[in-house]
Design an enzyme around this catalytic site. Sequence first.
Site, PDB file in Angstrom:
ATOM      1  N   THR A   1       0.870  -1.187   0.000  1.00 31.70           N
ATOM      2  CA  THR A   1       0.000   0.000   0.000  1.00 31.70           C
ATOM      3  C   THR A   1       0.899   1.226   0.000  1.00 31.70           C
ATOM      4  O   THR A   1       1.992   1.178   0.547  1.00 31.70           O
ATOM      5  CB  THR A   1      -0.857  -0.010   1.289  1.00 31.70           C
TER       6      THR A   1
ATOM      7  N   THR B   1      -0.441   1.406   7.000  1.00 32.52           N
ATOM      8  CA  THR B   1      -0.343   0.260   6.096  1.00 32.52           C
ATOM      9  C   THR B   1      -0.243  -1.008   6.929  1.00 32.52           C
ATOM     10  O   THR B   1       0.559  -1.085   7.858  1.00 32.52           O
ATOM     11  CB  THR B   1       0.893   0.345   5.181  1.00 32.52           C
TER      12      THR B   1
ATOM     13  N   TRP C   1      -2.606  -4.769   8.212  1.00 33.88           N
ATOM     14  CA  TRP C   1      -3.819  -5.591   8.212  1.00 33.88           C
ATOM     15  C   TRP C   1      -4.992  -4.676   8.582  1.00 33.88           C
ATOM     16  O   TRP C   1      -5.226  -4.363   9.739  1.00 33.88           O
ATOM     17  CB  TRP C   1      -3.631  -6.718   9.222  1.00 33.88           C
TER      18      TRP C   1
HETATM   19  N1  ASP Z   1      -4.147  -1.627   4.929  1.00 31.40           N
HETATM   20  C1  ASP Z   1      -4.432  -2.156   3.627  1.00 31.40           C
HETATM   21  C2  ASP Z   1      -5.792  -2.819   3.670  1.00 31.40           C
HETATM   22  O1  ASP Z   1      -6.091  -3.487   4.634  1.00 31.40           O
HETATM   23  C3  ASP Z   1      -3.415  -3.138   3.153  1.00 31.40           C
HETATM   24  C4  ASP Z   1      -1.966  -2.731   3.338  1.00 31.40           C
HETATM   25  O2  ASP Z   1      -1.662  -1.711   3.921  1.00 31.40           O
HETATM   26  O3  ASP Z   1      -1.087  -3.451   2.836  1.00 31.40           O
HETATM   27  O4  ASP Z   1      -6.524  -2.717   2.731  1.00 31.40           O
END
Ligand code: ASP
Length: 342
Positions: free
Chosen positions: A201, A251, A253
């Site tokens: 991300t 960024t 989960w």
């Molecule tokens: N936070 C993002 C999501 O859950 C994914 C990530 O940051 O890699 O969509």
Amino acid sequence: MNLRLGMLCVLLTISGAAAAAAAAKEPQPLLVIHGGAGVQRAGLSAEEERAAREALRSALLQGHAELKAGRPALAAVTRAITVLEDDPTFNAGRGAVFTHDGRNELDAALMEGATRRAGAVAGVQRVRNPILLAQAVMAHSAHVMMVGQGAEAFAAEQGVALVDPSYFRTEKRWQQLQRALQEERAGQAHAELETARHFGTVGALALDAAGTLAAGTSTGGMTNKRYGRVGDSPIIGAGTWADEGCAVSGTGWGEYYLRTAAAHEICARVRLAGASAAQAGREVINEMIPALGGDGGAIVLTAKGEIGLPFNTEGMYRGWIGADGVPHVAIFADEVLQLPGQ
Ligand code: ASP
């Protein structure tokens, strides 16, 4: 020296010192970016690592050019994120991960601290640069967030570039989905699966010459996500936040960032408890989120020019650029990244 001349000298010295103190207090334009937590050394070839570092440097330089030209923090944030969205290295725009059904559904958000104006989009499948659509929602609609087909209709109306969904299809991300599906079929432990699912991300924070902060985040979400799943990135206060004194892009989960309102939680600690960027970031990213079972990272920037780059994974693509125009980038946890004023 007669008395008058002496007094004039004293006055000039005092006003010189006052000007120097004021200049020292004036915010130095700063730009901080991330390209996602969850990066693992073993999963990255030398060529991929080189390309990622180069892309981070390029995003920093292009975003910083906006600040140098006297443009607002929002312009620097959208510029840097657009560069990262166009690069297939990152899980945003061109390099977005695949959903369980083999689609790419993209999310993005943008916020300006001083005005608390915000724009966000979720679940778009044909918008080349979701951050530009978030900006259009903020600037040209009465709303903060638009999703799916409605957001795409608004993009068409606003002249925001639309592409065929195949534009987002990259072999690397397709193979990641195939592996995730296999692991799922093999009944691999939930936690093991999930750590491999979020990569890349992108986010950016800027402090402009007027002392205004802005934050933005753009993502393809998590590999193998179910239809209609929206993560934290486009949710104001969860993955993206900016107020008068603090800005955050997260960024990781996303479900855990939603459940802790992570980006707002970090800035609330700066605003209400006087925490530093590093301390507030650490409390939420290294304590609160792991305590619930989540993982990830964030970038934090305060109006004082403090930077925090907390993460609890093996690495996080990250970097910053300040007054001297030199981009500083790092990927892994054991890399020392000197921060401004250190
Ligand atoms: N936070 C993002 C999501 O859950 C994914 C990530 O940051 O890699 O969509």
